[in-house]
Write a protein that holds these residues in place. Structure first.
Motif, PDB file in Angstrom:
ATOM      1  N   ALA A  28     -51.822  -0.362  45.046  1.00 31.66           N
ATOM      2  CA  ALA A  28     -50.369  -0.587  44.955  1.00 31.66           C
ATOM      3  C   ALA A  28     -49.911  -0.548  43.503  1.00 31.66           C
ATOM      4  O   ALA A  28     -48.928   0.119  43.165  1.00 31.66           O
ATOM      5  N   GLY A  29     -50.627  -1.225  42.630  1.00 27.35           N
ATOM      6  CA  GLY A  29     -50.248  -1.256  41.227  1.00 27.35           C
ATOM      7  C   GLY A  29     -50.309   0.102  40.561  1.00 27.35           C
ATOM      8  O   GLY A  29     -49.403   0.490  39.832  1.00 27.35           O
ATOM      9  N   GLN A  31     -50.128   3.036  41.969  1.00 28.30           N
ATOM     10  CA  GLN A  31     -49.121   3.944  42.520  1.00 28.30           C
ATOM     11  C   GLN A  31     -47.740   3.656  41.927  1.00 28.30           C
ATOM     12  O   GLN A  31     -46.980   4.589  41.633  1.00 28.30           O
ATOM     13  N   ILE A  32     -47.419   2.394  41.719  1.00 36.33           N
ATOM     14  CA  ILE A  32     -46.153   2.032  41.073  1.00 36.33           C
ATOM     15  C   ILE A  32     -46.149   2.515  39.621  1.00 36.33           C
ATOM     16  O   ILE A  32     -45.172   3.092  39.149  1.00 36.33           O
ATOM     17  N   LEU A  33     -47.264   2.301  38.928  1.00 34.03           N
ATOM     18  CA  LEU A  33     -47.387   2.770  37.548  1.00 34.03           C
ATOM     19  C   LEU A  33     -47.227   4.283  37.476  1.00 34.03           C
ATOM     20  O   LEU A  33     -46.522   4.801  36.614  1.00 34.03           O
ATOM     21  N   GLY A  35     -45.605   6.299  39.512  1.00 35.53           N
ATOM     22  CA  GLY A  35     -44.194   6.641  39.717  1.00 35.53           C
ATOM     23  C   GLY A  35     -43.359   6.368  38.472  1.00 35.53           C
ATOM     24  O   GLY A  35     -42.509   7.177  38.087  1.00 35.53           O
ATOM     25  N   PHE A  36     -43.612   5.238  37.836  1.00 40.23           N
ATOM     26  CA  PHE A  36     -42.895   4.903  36.601  1.00 40.23           C
ATOM     27  C   PHE A  36     -43.162   5.942  35.523  1.00 40.23           C
ATOM     28  O   PHE A  36     -42.236   6.428  34.855  1.00 40.23           O
ATOM     29  N   SER A  39     -41.321   9.163  36.102  1.00 38.97           N
ATOM     30  CA  SER A  39     -39.875   9.099  35.883  1.00 38.97           C
ATOM     31  C   SER A  39     -39.495   9.221  34.411  1.00 38.97           C
ATOM     32  O   SER A  39     -38.396   9.677  34.084  1.00 38.97           O
ATOM     33  N   THR A 112     -50.052   3.348  28.803  1.00 37.56           N
ATOM     34  CA  THR A 112     -48.702   2.822  29.031  1.00 37.56           C
ATOM     35  C   THR A 112     -48.334   1.805  27.968  1.00 37.56           C
ATOM     36  O   THR A 112     -47.215   1.830  27.427  1.00 37.56           O
TER      37      THR A 112
END
Length: 157
Positions: A28-29, A31-33, A35-36, A39, A112
């Motif tokens: 989950a983490g 996949q969110i990273l 996507g960020f 973007s 990141t």
């Protein structure tokens, strides 16, 4: 039930379930990273950033993509192989995939942090922050568990 009383198949089933549960947290983490990170390339400011930051961003995106691939691979292997009675292969490969995926996730997180530090600090300061982030991830996720394993064996009578 003690470990000695647990059958091989029960142990393997438990190991697969534990592995997949652990990976849900990381998946989950990452996949969110991911996507960020994707973007960022579509912002107005991205057009004016330096080549160094662009390369760092691309490397970070690629590390996040690799982390997603490795951290989701055990679920795919389980889906393909579990009915064939090949749980041991799923557990062995899944463990390797999870460790490699965590290594790529550590690199993606480091990238990141480095990208964020580049916005706030001079380049050398950002690099120091990035190196510190890498040390924290590798220390907590790899060095500490490896060192405690050795300590565990030394404590046994």
């Amino acid at each position: 039930m003690s470990e000695a009383e647990e059958s091989d198949q029960s142990r393997l089933a438990r190991n697969v379930n534990e592995l997949l549960q652990e990976l849900r947290v990381a998946q989950a983490g990452v996949q969110i990273l991911f996507g960020f990170l994707l973007s960022i390339a579509f912002t107005d400011k991205y057009a004016s950033i330096s080549g160094y930051v662009r390369v760092t961003h691309l490397a970070t995106v690629l590390c996040a993509a690799a982390a997603v691939a490795f951290l989701t691979a055990p679920a795919a292997w389980h889906r393909v192989l579990f009915r064939q009675g090949r749980r041991e292969e799923v557990v062995q490969a899944g463990n390797t995939f999870a460790l490699v995926g965590l290594a790529f996730l550590a690199l993606a997180m480091t990238g990141t942090v480095l990208l964020l530090a580049e916005v706030i600090l001079p380049t050398w300061g950002a690099i120091v922050v990035g190196v510190l982030a890498l040390l924290v991830f590798t220390g907590l996720w790899f060095a500490a568990p490896i060192s405690t394993k050795g300590a565990q064996y030394r404590k046994r009578p």
